[in-house]
Design a protein around this motif. Structure first.
Motif, PDB file in Angstrom:
ATOM      1  N   GLU A 196       0.833  -1.204   0.000  1.00  0.00           N
ATOM      2  CA  GLU A 196       0.000   0.000   0.000  1.00  0.00           C
ATOM      3  C   GLU A 196       0.868   1.256   0.000  1.00  0.00           C
ATOM      4  OE1 GLU A 196      -3.194   2.141   3.033  1.00  0.00           O
ATOM      5  OE2 GLU A 196      -2.870  -0.039   3.142  1.00  0.00           O
ATOM      6  N   ILE A 197       1.920   1.255   0.806  1.00  0.00           N
ATOM      7  CA  ILE A 197       2.809   2.416   0.886  1.00  0.00           C
ATOM      8  C   ILE A 197       3.528   2.639  -0.445  1.00  0.00           C
ATOM      9  CG2 ILE A 197       4.858   3.379   2.015  1.00  0.00           C
ATOM     10  CD1 ILE A 197       4.058   1.813   4.533  1.00  0.00           C
ATOM     11  N   LEU A 198       3.974   1.557  -1.067  1.00  0.00           N
ATOM     12  CA  LEU A 198       4.701   1.659  -2.339  1.00  0.00           C
ATOM     13  C   LEU A 198       3.776   1.901  -3.527  1.00  0.00           C
ATOM     14  CD1 LEU A 198       7.359  -1.203  -1.932  1.00  0.00           C
ATOM     15  CD2 LEU A 198       7.711   1.259  -1.679  1.00  0.00           C
ATOM     16  N   ARG A 199       2.464   1.753  -3.283  1.00  0.00           N
ATOM     17  CA  ARG A 199       1.460   1.969  -4.333  1.00  0.00           C
ATOM     18  C   ARG A 199       1.705   1.065  -5.543  1.00  0.00           C
ATOM     19  NH1 ARG A 199       1.358   8.639  -3.953  1.00  0.00           N
ATOM     20  NH2 ARG A 199       0.626   8.720  -1.781  1.00  0.00           N
ATOM     21  N   LEU A 200       1.946  -0.190  -5.247  1.00  0.00           N
ATOM     22  CA  LEU A 200       2.152  -1.175  -6.301  1.00  0.00           C
ATOM     23  C   LEU A 200       0.978  -2.150  -6.311  1.00  0.00           C
ATOM     24  CD1 LEU A 200       5.945  -2.011  -5.757  1.00  0.00           C
ATOM     25  CD2 LEU A 200       4.956  -0.710  -7.654  1.00  0.00           C
ATOM     26  N   PRO A 201       0.579  -2.641  -7.490  1.00  0.00           N
ATOM     27  CA  PRO A 201      -0.530  -3.599  -7.547  1.00  0.00           C
ATOM     28  C   PRO A 201      -0.187  -4.922  -6.871  1.00  0.00           C
ATOM     29  CG  PRO A 201       0.517  -3.370  -9.700  1.00  0.00           C
ATOM     30  CD  PRO A 201       1.075  -2.298  -8.829  1.00  0.00           C
ATOM     31  N   GLU A 202       1.093  -5.305  -6.921  1.00  0.00           N
ATOM     32  CA  GLU A 202       1.556  -6.497  -6.208  1.00  0.00           C
ATOM     33  C   GLU A 202       3.047  -6.364  -5.934  1.00  0.00           C
ATOM     34  OE1 GLU A 202       1.118 -10.103  -8.447  1.00  0.00           O
ATOM     35  OE2 GLU A 202       2.691  -9.559  -9.882  1.00  0.00           O
ATOM     36  N   LEU A 203       3.497  -7.066  -4.925  1.00  0.00           N
ATOM     37  CA  LEU A 203       4.919  -7.114  -4.618  1.00  0.00           C
ATOM     38  C   LEU A 203       5.490  -8.439  -5.121  1.00  0.00           C
ATOM     39  CD1 LEU A 203       5.062  -5.795  -0.928  1.00  0.00           C
ATOM     40  CD2 LEU A 203       5.260  -4.492  -3.052  1.00  0.00           C
ATOM     41  N   THR A 204       6.699  -8.377  -5.663  1.00  0.00           N
ATOM     42  CA  THR A 204       7.378  -9.593  -6.098  1.00  0.00           C
ATOM     43  C   THR A 204       8.724  -9.684  -5.377  1.00  0.00           C
ATOM     44  OG1 THR A 204       8.648  -8.679  -7.947  1.00  0.00           O
ATOM     45  CG2 THR A 204       6.331  -9.233  -8.371  1.00  0.00           C
ATOM     46  N   HIS A 205       9.523 -10.658  -5.774  1.00  0.00           N
ATOM     47  CA  HIS A 205      10.823 -10.866  -5.133  1.00  0.00           C
ATOM     48  C   HIS A 205      11.734  -9.657  -5.271  1.00  0.00           C
ATOM     49  CE1 HIS A 205      11.099 -12.172  -9.311  1.00  0.00           C
ATOM     50  NE2 HIS A 205      12.391 -11.919  -9.275  1.00  0.00           N
ATOM     51  N   ILE A 206      11.486  -8.787  -6.251  1.00  0.00           N
ATOM     52  CA  ILE A 206      12.353  -7.614  -6.411  1.00  0.00           C
ATOM     53  C   ILE A 206      11.957  -6.473  -5.480  1.00  0.00           C
ATOM     54  CG2 ILE A 206      12.760  -8.204  -8.834  1.00  0.00           C
ATOM     55  CD1 ILE A 206      11.077  -5.714  -9.564  1.00  0.00           C
ATOM     56  N   ASP A 207      10.806  -6.601  -4.818  1.00  0.00           N
ATOM     57  CA  ASP A 207      10.298  -5.514  -3.967  1.00  0.00           C
ATOM     58  C   ASP A 207      10.474  -5.778  -2.486  1.00  0.00           C
ATOM     59  OD1 ASP A 207       9.194  -4.148  -6.279  1.00  0.00           O
ATOM     60  OD2 ASP A 207       7.639  -5.703  -6.279  1.00  0.00           O
ATOM     61  N   ARG A 208      10.979  -6.939  -2.166  1.00  0.00           N
ATOM     62  CA  ARG A 208      11.019  -7.334  -0.757  1.00  0.00           C
ATOM     63  C   ARG A 208      11.748  -6.312   0.109  1.00  0.00           C
ATOM     64  NH1 ARG A 208      13.076 -13.172   1.517  1.00  0.00           N
ATOM     65  NH2 ARG A 208      12.819 -12.698   3.713  1.00  0.00           N
ATOM     66  N   TYR A 209      12.906  -5.815  -0.372  1.00  0.00           N
ATOM     67  CA  TYR A 209      13.696  -4.876   0.422  1.00  0.00           C
ATOM     68  C   TYR A 209      13.674  -3.473  -0.174  1.00  0.00           C
ATOM     69  CZ  TYR A 209      15.423  -9.099   2.667  1.00  0.00           C
ATOM     70  OH  TYR A 209      15.507 -10.283   3.351  1.00  0.00           O
ATOM     71  N   ALA A 210      12.663  -3.190  -0.966  1.00  0.00           N
ATOM     72  CA  ALA A 210      12.548  -1.841  -1.534  1.00  0.00           C
ATOM     73  C   ALA A 210      12.354  -0.820  -0.418  1.00  0.00           C
ATOM     74  CB  ALA A 210      11.360  -1.783  -2.491  1.00  0.00           C
ATOM     75  N   PRO A 211      13.070   0.306  -0.473  1.00  0.00           N
ATOM     76  CA  PRO A 211      12.855   1.352   0.532  1.00  0.00           C
ATOM     77  C   PRO A 211      11.484   1.983   0.350  1.00  0.00           C
ATOM     78  CG  PRO A 211      14.331   2.130  -1.191  1.00  0.00           C
ATOM     79  CD  PRO A 211      14.108   0.667  -1.448  1.00  0.00           C
ATOM     80  N   LEU A 212      10.919   2.485   1.412  1.00  0.00           N
ATOM     81  CA  LEU A 212       9.580   3.070   1.339  1.00  0.00           C
ATOM     82  C   LEU A 212       9.579   4.396   0.584  1.00  0.00           C
ATOM     83  CD1 LEU A 212       8.107   2.467   4.911  1.00  0.00           C
ATOM     84  CD2 LEU A 212       8.088   0.964   2.909  1.00  0.00           C
ATOM     85  N   PHE A 213      10.679   5.135   0.683  1.00  0.00           N
ATOM     86  CA  PHE A 213      10.698   6.469   0.105  1.00  0.00           C
ATOM     87  C   PHE A 213      11.971   6.660  -0.721  1.00  0.00           C
ATOM     88  CE2 PHE A 213       8.685   6.713   4.339  1.00  0.00           C
ATOM     89  CZ  PHE A 213       7.391   6.989   3.935  1.00  0.00           C
ATOM     90  N   GLU A 214      11.880   7.513  -1.728  1.00  0.00           N
ATOM     91  CA  GLU A 214      13.049   7.894  -2.520  1.00  0.00           C
ATOM     92  C   GLU A 214      14.031   8.625  -1.598  1.00  0.00           C
ATOM     93  OE1 GLU A 214      13.974   7.669  -5.698  1.00  0.00           O
ATOM     94  OE2 GLU A 214      12.210   6.831  -6.701  1.00  0.00           O
ATOM     95  N   THR A 215      15.261   8.222  -1.634  1.00  0.00           N
ATOM     96  CA  THR A 215      16.257   8.900  -0.813  1.00  0.00           C
ATOM     97  C   THR A 215      17.631   8.755  -1.443  1.00  0.00           C
ATOM     98  OG1 THR A 215      17.348   8.994   1.352  1.00  0.00           O
ATOM     99  CG2 THR A 215      16.562   6.825   0.626  1.00  0.00           C
ATOM    100  N   GLU A 216      18.408   9.781  -1.322  1.00  0.00           N
ATOM    101  CA  GLU A 216      19.796   9.730  -1.786  1.00  0.00           C
ATOM    102  C   GLU A 216      20.737   9.647  -0.588  1.00  0.00           C
ATOM    103  OE1 GLU A 216      20.693   9.500  -4.927  1.00  0.00           O
ATOM    104  OE2 GLU A 216      18.585   9.591  -5.542  1.00  0.00           O
ATOM    105  N   GLU A 217      20.162   9.416   0.583  1.00  0.00           N
ATOM    106  CA  GLU A 217      20.969   9.422   1.797  1.00  0.00           C
ATOM    107  C   GLU A 217      22.073   8.365   1.740  1.00  0.00           C
ATOM    108  OE1 GLU A 217      20.551   8.890   6.645  1.00  0.00           O
ATOM    109  OE2 GLU A 217      18.885   8.355   5.323  1.00  0.00           O
ATOM    110  N   ARG A 218      23.279   8.822   2.046  1.00  0.00           N
ATOM    111  CA  ARG A 218      24.420   7.924   2.161  1.00  0.00           C
ATOM    112  C   ARG A 218      24.947   8.038   3.583  1.00  0.00           C
ATOM    113  NH1 ARG A 218      27.379   6.542  -2.275  1.00  0.00           N
ATOM    114  NH2 ARG A 218      29.345   7.074  -1.275  1.00  0.00           N
ATOM    115  N   VAL A 219      25.288   6.936   4.157  1.00  0.00           N
ATOM    116  CA  VAL A 219      25.832   6.943   5.514  1.00  0.00           C
ATOM    117  C   VAL A 219      27.320   6.626   5.403  1.00  0.00           C
ATOM    118  CG1 VAL A 219      25.619   6.058   7.854  1.00  0.00           C
ATOM    119  CG2 VAL A 219      23.617   6.084   6.350  1.00  0.00           C
ATOM    120  N   GLU A 220      28.146   7.671   5.492  1.00  0.00           N
ATOM    121  CA  GLU A 220      29.582   7.490   5.351  1.00  0.00           C
ATOM    122  C   GLU A 220      30.134   6.684   6.524  1.00  0.00           C
ATOM    123  OE1 GLU A 220      30.922   8.309   2.631  1.00  0.00           O
ATOM    124  OE2 GLU A 220      29.363   9.625   1.811  1.00  0.00           O
TER     125      GLU A 220
END
Length: 607
Positions: free
Chosen positions: A295-319
């Motif tokens: 629901e958060i990702l607004r996808l009709p279905e989740l597959t194996h490629i979406d399991r660890y998808a981040p919830l939000f677009e981010t360019e954050e890098r943790v040095e």
């Protein structure tokens, strides 16, 4: 060719000089010469005297101290070789060096093998009387653990044959797996780029967490194509390892495939089966979470490629330095001792974090020996998930550092408790991050944490069932095909998700990169145990407050000097209590509920 994805990652490499200075260090040969002489002397002094009615506590204590010193010293060149190989498995000189250390270790084992065989054969009445003697107080647990294998011992000539053949048997197959997977080049077609990028396996797996779904699909395609190139060898390899264990289990009179792992973990089958059954009974929690994530990702279905998808677009890098500060601050908020021990890893270069070609995937902490120091291995790629991995492995590292209070035979705890400190470290970092995050970041952090726990508890339980079925099927049906392995893998993994995630056909081959199946059969359930243990224990720590930290540190200092049940009793935990394990699932339920609550709050903001 260095992958472009590895750019700007930390150039952090470990210092192994506490072991040796390099492949040509003369101390390596000196260690083996002295060890061989000690082994000859040991055999001369104690052969025939352990399985004897005249055995005394003083004689047994003297023998154990001698063999302990021997084990401690030979662990150094063998550990050094493994550590070098883990960071550069493509160098044939290092591969040859590793093989040489293993072969020399086998030669030494042959000389000393009689000791544990005699110890296992000695009469119960005699040993029960002797271990009450103060001379053996430090080795009571070692003696009892060794004698658990008494019904499964073979004759000395048979044991020698198995040991001699292992270097061209299981150990060779494990090395082949490690060399193939660490050096395989995965070609990644990143969206919008004309040419494919050459990546390591770890770099491709990291791309499965990209916020761009097309990038995740490209990563899945790359991973699948790369594994397909190795498919025939990896499937044949695993079939051989399954058959080898089947033969050894039959010779040793083990009744079921995971029995030897249970013995090593000092856990009974009903305890393990109870925890795995509880995991499966709670699979509904996984389906519930991923339905919200869809629901958060607004996808009709989740597959194996979406399991660890981040919830939000981010360019954050943790040095790297930021990750260091996060982990040390989190550890310090719980215990100054934990922070001080963890800080040593950074200050004294006990970490190898640089991603590079030939470096194996995954992450680990090598304990080494009590008179040297542990080291941590990972490939840090500036992701928040890498921060949690760092926390996990430094949890192991702190445990190993504190366990140096023990002598070598009491240094290592069993696997389920070995995961205790690592998952505890992750929880400390998670709570630190959440405490200062805004609503959107808290939602994302809870999603990551829940997914991490699911991967550690439910996924590992599903992988344990995969292994069980593979071992049993290999024994009944003979050599298994790629399709058979894929079907078992799909069944067990899909059961965890229910209808919330559809695992595609690509995913059927992804079992082939899981190293634990190859080099440590049935290790995986230790993760389920460790996570559930910590979820319950962490709640206890919150209730008790600051005084719990001292108990926790004392527990880690005990290393493997007691049974898992005895160790956990020291902090008021009964491992046979179903109520205790249910406390872990209750804590997990609380995290999922908080995630759902945060999503409701986030929706209310109109973001």
């Amino acid at each position: 060719m260095e992958s472009t994805l590895a750019a700007e990652t930390p150039k952090v490499r470990w210092d192994l000089s506490a072991l040796f200075s390099g492949l040509d260090d003369p101390k390596i040969e000196q260690t083996w010469v002295e060890a061989d002489a000690r082994a000859d002397g040991f055999a001369s002094n104690f052969r025939g005297k352990i399985n004897s009615p005249d055995l005394t506590a003083e004689t047994l204590a003297s023998a154990i101290k001698d063999i302990e010193l021997l084990y401690n010293e030979v662990a150094k060149p063998m550990g050094f070789a493994s550590l070098l190989f883990s960071t550069d498995s493509g160098d044939p000189k290092i591969g040859a060096f590793l093989q040489k250390q293993r072969e020399r270790g086998t030669g030494l084992s042959v000389k000393t093998m009689f000791f544990e065989l005699e110890l296992q054969a000695a009469s119960n009445d005699l040993i029960d009387n002797l271990i009450a003697d103060p001379a053996l107080a430090n080795y009571k647990h070692y003696i009892q653990a060794a004698r658990m294998y008494s019904p499964h011992r073979l004759s000395e000539p048979e044991e020698i044959i198995l040991e001699e053949m292992a270097n061209t048997g299981s150990r060779a197959w494990v090395r082949l797996f490690e060399e193939l997977t660490a050096n395989q080049v995965f070609k990644l077609n990143k969206p919008g780029e004309a040419e494919a990028v050459e990546c390591t396996q770890q770099e491709v797996l990291t791309q499965l967490r990209d916020p761009d779904r097309s990038a995740r699909q490209s990563a899945a395609d790359s991973l699948s194509a790369g594994l397909a190139e190795l498919e025939r060898v990896l499937v044949f390899n695993y079939n051989n390892l399954l058959q080898e264990q089947s033969v050894e289990d039959r010779l040793r009179r083990f009744e079921f495939p995971e029995q030897s792992r249970h013995l090593a973990n000092e856990l009974k089958k009903p305890t393990v089966d109870r925890v795995i059954a509880l995991c499966k009974q709670n699979y509904g929690m996984v389906e519930r979470f991923y339905n919200v994530k869809r629901e958060i990702l607004r996808l009709p279905e989740l597959t194996h490629i979406d399991r660890y998808a981040p919830l939000f677009e981010t360019e954050e890098r943790v040095e790297w330095n930021t990750a260091k500060d996060i982990v040390l601050t989190a550890f310090g908020s719980f215990s100054e001792t934990l922070e001080a021990r963890a800080r040593q890893f950074f200050d004294e270069n006990w970490i190898d974090a640089e991603p590079r070609k030939g470096k194996q995937g995954g992450a680990f902490c090598a304990y080494n020996t009590p008179d040297t120091h542990p080291v941590v291995f990972q490939s840090y790629q500036n992701k928040m998930d890498d921060v949690m991995t760092l926390a996990h492995e430094l949890g192991h590292g702190v445990h190993a550092s504190l366990s140096r209070a023990q002598s070598y035979l009491n240094f290592h705890g069993t696997l389920p408790l070995a995961e205790l400190a690592s998952t505890f470290g992750e929880m400390l970092v998670f709570e630190k991050l959440v405490s200062s995050a805004n609503l959107q970041d808290r939602l994302a952090l809870y999603a990551d944490k829940v997914e991490g726990i699911f991967a550690t508890v439910f996924r590992q339980a599903a992988m344990f069932s995969f292994e069980q079925r593979c071992h049993l099927a290999r024994r009944v049906e003979g050599e298994l095909t790629t399709e058979q392995f894929g079907e078992i893998w799909h069944d067990e993994q899909q059961a965890m998700f229910g209808s919330s995630v559809k695992l595609g056909d690509q995913h059927r081959m992804w079992w082939t990169y899981v190293g634990h199946f190859v080099y440590a059969p049935f290790y995986v359930y230790a993760y389920s145990f460790g996570e559930l243990l910590v979820l319950s224990l962490y709640q206890m720590a919150k209730v008790e407050g600051p005084s719990f930290a001292a108990k926790y540190v004392d527990l880690l200092k005990l290393g493997g000097s007691r049974t898992p049940h005895e160790l956990m009793e020291s902090v008021g935990v009964d491992l046979d209590s179903e109520a205790f394990w249910l406390g872990g699932f209750s804590a997990m339920e609380g995290l999922v509920s908080e995630f759902e609550k945060l999503w409701t709050e986030y929706q209310a903001t109109g973001a």
